[in-house]
Design an enzyme around this catalytic site. Sequence first.
Site, PDB file in Angstrom:
ATOM      1  N   CYS A  58      10.692   9.938 -16.867  1.00 22.51           N
ATOM      2  CA  CYS A  58      11.929  10.039 -16.156  1.00 22.51           C
ATOM      3  C   CYS A  58      13.061  10.878 -16.781  1.00 22.51           C
ATOM      4  CB  CYS A  58      12.625   8.673 -15.966  1.00 22.51           C
ATOM      5  SG  CYS A  58      11.700   7.309 -15.024  1.00 22.51           S
ATOM      6  N   VAL A  95       7.999   5.982  -3.910  1.00 19.84           N
ATOM      7  CA  VAL A  95       6.940   6.857  -4.248  1.00 19.84           C
ATOM      8  C   VAL A  95       7.155   8.020  -5.372  1.00 19.84           C
ATOM      9  CG1 VAL A  95       5.615   6.716  -1.850  1.00 19.84           C
ATOM     10  CG2 VAL A  95       7.390   8.391  -2.337  1.00 19.84           C
ATOM     11  N   ASN A  96       6.071   8.401  -5.767  1.00 26.52           N
ATOM     12  CA  ASN A  96       6.366   9.152  -6.986  1.00 26.52           C
ATOM     13  C   ASN A  96       6.991  10.500  -6.526  1.00 26.52           C
ATOM     14  OD1 ASN A  96       5.042   8.780  -9.386  1.00 26.52           O
ATOM     15  ND2 ASN A  96       3.306   9.826  -9.079  1.00 26.52           N
ATOM     16  N   THR A  97       7.752  10.969  -7.280  1.00 18.34           N
ATOM     17  CA  THR A  97       8.706  12.237  -6.977  1.00 18.34           C
ATOM     18  C   THR A  97       8.343  13.210  -8.483  1.00 18.34           C
ATOM     19  OG1 THR A  97      10.608  11.452  -7.838  1.00 18.34           O
ATOM     20  CG2 THR A  97       9.966  11.570  -5.425  1.00 18.34           C
ATOM     21  N   ASN A 130      20.503   9.195 -16.070  1.00 20.84           N
ATOM     22  CA  ASN A 130      19.323   9.524 -16.818  1.00 20.84           C
ATOM     23  C   ASN A 130      19.654  10.482 -17.904  1.00 20.84           C
ATOM     24  OD1 ASN A 130      17.800   7.382 -16.361  1.00 20.84           O
ATOM     25  ND2 ASN A 130      16.160   8.636 -15.164  1.00 20.84           N
ATOM     26  N   LYS A 190       7.659   3.894 -25.356  1.00 19.39           N
ATOM     27  CA  LYS A 190       8.381   2.959 -26.122  1.00 19.39           C
ATOM     28  C   LYS A 190       7.955   1.630 -26.335  1.00 19.39           C
ATOM     29  CE  LYS A 190      11.402   1.323 -22.729  1.00 19.39           C
ATOM     30  NZ  LYS A 190      12.503   1.085 -21.667  1.00 19.39           N
ATOM     31  N   LYS A 206      11.871  14.603 -16.574  1.00 18.43           N
ATOM     32  CA  LYS A 206      11.880  15.017 -15.280  1.00 18.43           C
ATOM     33  C   LYS A 206      13.027  15.177 -14.828  1.00 18.43           C
ATOM     34  CE  LYS A 206      10.630  12.060 -12.121  1.00 18.43           C
ATOM     35  NZ  LYS A 206      10.937  11.418 -10.819  1.00 18.43           N
ATOM     36  N   LEU A 251      21.803   9.477 -20.587  1.00 12.81           N
ATOM     37  CA  LEU A 251      21.134   8.512 -21.660  1.00 12.81           C
ATOM     38  C   LEU A 251      20.369   9.440 -22.364  1.00 12.81           C
ATOM     39  CD1 LEU A 251      20.251   5.625 -19.312  1.00 12.81           C
ATOM     40  CD2 LEU A 251      21.931   5.688 -21.444  1.00 12.81           C
TER      41      LEU A 251
HETATM   42  C1  UGA Z   1      15.140   5.205 -18.367  1.00 15.62           C
HETATM   43  C2  UGA Z   1      16.443   4.505 -18.127  1.00 15.62           C
HETATM   44  O1  UGA Z   1      16.865   4.051 -19.024  1.00 15.62           O
HETATM   45  C3  UGA Z   1      16.454   3.787 -16.703  1.00 15.62           C
HETATM   46  O2  UGA Z   1      17.815   3.350 -16.434  1.00 15.62           O
HETATM   47  C4  UGA Z   1      16.147   4.414 -15.471  1.00 15.62           C
HETATM   48  O3  UGA Z   1      15.968   3.610 -14.476  1.00 15.62           O
HETATM   49  C5  UGA Z   1      14.554   4.865 -15.763  1.00 15.62           C
HETATM   50  O4  UGA Z   1      14.521   5.790 -16.994  1.00 15.62           O
HETATM   51  C6  UGA Z   1      14.004   5.627 -14.543  1.00 15.62           C
HETATM   52  O5  UGA Z   1      14.716   6.694 -14.409  1.00 15.62           O
HETATM   53  O6  UGA Z   1      13.115   4.868 -13.916  1.00 15.62           O
HETATM   54  P1  UGA Z   1      12.774   4.407 -19.406  1.00 15.62           P
HETATM   55  O7  UGA Z   1      12.235   5.684 -19.336  1.00 15.62           O
HETATM   56  O8  UGA Z   1      12.072   3.052 -18.970  1.00 15.62           O
HETATM   57  O9  UGA Z   1      14.344   4.178 -18.546  1.00 15.62           O
HETATM   58  O10 UGA Z   1      13.019   4.009 -20.889  1.00 15.62           O
HETATM   59  P2  UGA Z   1      14.231   4.022 -21.764  1.00 15.62           P
HETATM   60  O11 UGA Z   1      14.544   2.727 -22.508  1.00 15.62           O
HETATM   61  O12 UGA Z   1      15.654   4.813 -21.320  1.00 15.62           O
HETATM   62  O13 UGA Z   1      13.954   4.957 -23.072  1.00 15.62           O
HETATM   63  C7  UGA Z   1      13.539   6.306 -22.822  1.00 15.62           C
HETATM   64  C8  UGA Z   1      12.962   6.948 -24.064  1.00 15.62           C
HETATM   65  O14 UGA Z   1      14.197   7.159 -24.828  1.00 15.62           O
HETATM   66  C9  UGA Z   1      12.123   6.185 -25.007  1.00 15.62           C
HETATM   67  O15 UGA Z   1      11.238   7.290 -25.280  1.00 15.62           O
HETATM   68  C10 UGA Z   1      12.679   5.711 -25.892  1.00 15.62           C
HETATM   69  O16 UGA Z   1      12.026   5.519 -27.346  1.00 15.62           O
HETATM   70  C11 UGA Z   1      13.878   6.701 -26.290  1.00 15.62           C
HETATM   71  N1  UGA Z   1      15.025   6.185 -26.862  1.00 15.62           N
HETATM   72  C12 UGA Z   1      15.972   5.292 -26.296  1.00 15.62           C
HETATM   73  C13 UGA Z   1      15.417   6.757 -28.171  1.00 15.62           C
HETATM   74  O17 UGA Z   1      14.838   7.487 -28.742  1.00 15.62           O
HETATM   75  N2  UGA Z   1      16.619   6.189 -28.851  1.00 15.62           N
HETATM   76  C14 UGA Z   1      17.316   5.254 -28.085  1.00 15.62           C
HETATM   77  O18 UGA Z   1      18.662   4.890 -28.671  1.00 15.62           O
HETATM   78  C15 UGA Z   1      16.953   4.885 -26.692  1.00 15.62           C
END
Ligand code: UGA
Length: 439
Positions: A252, A67-69, A200, A315, A255, A203
């Site tokens: 994600c 669920v949403n958190t 997260n 994205k 948050k 990343l």
């Molecule tokens: C992210 C994580 O990558 C997943 O592993 C995680 O499960 C998910 O959050 C979550 O917590 O549910 P997501 O938010 O779907 O996934 O998308 P990403 O591909 O990670 O991209 C996130 C943002 O970073 C986007 O706005 C994307 O454009 C940006 N981004 C990504 C960049 O600006 N540069 C990059 O090199 C990579």
Amino acid sequence: MAARCPGIQFAVVDSDAGRIAAWNSDKLPIYEPGLEELVRSQRGQNLSFSTDVDAAVRGADLVMLAVNTPLGQHGQGLGGATDLRCVEECARAVARAARRSTIVVEKSTVPCRTGALIAKILQQHGRPGVEFHVLSNPEFLSEGTAVRDLLQPDRVIIGGQADSDDAQRALCSLYARWVPEERIVTMGLWSAELTKLASNALLAQRVSSINSISAVCEAVGADIADVSRGCGMDSRIGGQFLRASIGFGGSCFYKDIMGLVWLSESLGLHEVAEYWDQVLRMNDSQTARFVRRATQAMGGDLDGAQVAVLGFAYKAGTGDTRCTPAARVCEQLLARGARLAIYDPKVPERQIRDCLAPHEAARCSSDRRLRICSDAYKAASGARAVLVLTPWAEFGCLDWARIHGLMAQPAYAVDGHRVLDGLALEQLGFRTVSIGARS
Ligand code: UGA
């Protein structure tokens, strides 16, 4: 999961009848490549969608809470602590409905030690003699590649407490039907919960790091695409998540880092909190810097200028606009007096309007300063500049000569994601601005 575990029944339950009806229809409530085919093949076999939460839990050996958190909006946790009301409500519903021992799995992203809270609620509200085991099995899939990420995950993490060995083994055996065993990792409950937040945060930190370098590139005349490639080829660094952009978005990263900052503060770890907060500040400043640079390139005055925006999702590969940096860019352009024509291949008009700050959206709908277009050519028609705000691959393949012909002159192409061929555009007569490069 249903497709990979044919002998097991999967019941998806939600109290939102509208959503469940959509899952049972031909038009699923979310867009995700490959998902429609999978749902269609399993629905009515071993996959069902219903609002009968009690019946599903009563018959289940294992219940996943997904669920949403969201971030808390009230009281103590304002702007930082995660709002766990949905998780708590679910735990109470599971406790009330369960008639036999049940494994309860945290799928939602939650702060460290939420497992203890869930266990306490289950114990307080459960029937006598019914045992519960709480596991953490964080979700690592990305939007746009969710199906592939689930079918071929880098790793599956299953956290449990000392007395949960059997429960952990049961969940491991489910994944082992399609995931190689060496990729299924078991650990303690708190470690699993923190692994999700930390993944997260790391990343997002890479994106902020490369974006900070993109600012230096623009100032010294280096090219971020070359710098990213050069750095990423070091196997210790690796090439992923080094694409410079207008900033990261999505529900994600922001948050989870806010959650980590709040957690660190509440533990008295102020330097740790500040360190992660800086990742967010860098992200906001990247978006603002992009707008400033685009404005300067166009002569510094956007009052009345028509600007085409290509891409609004946070994205490519998704219609999701939660925390999309495109909305912040659009708001800042509108505040500078620009008139916007926005096109995104997957985001409907209503959703775009709802994303913009209410005062801007209301002001613009009355004076027609905001148009949502059904293709890129309509958006570009009469525009002084085209801004790419989501890295949809199709934007690189547009007929840019045609676009140039449709625009006011001189025509500007402003690329926030490096998906355009800057040199080719310049040959067509465009003036170009690219993130992480001098022009
Ligand atoms: C992210 C994580 O990558 C997943 O592993 C995680 O499960 C998910 O959050 C979550 O917590 O549910 P997501 O938010 O779907 O996934 O998308 P990403 O591909 O990670 O991209 C996130 C943002 O970073 C986007 O706005 C994307 O454009 C940006 N981004 C990504 C960049 O600006 N540069 C990059 O090199 C990579």
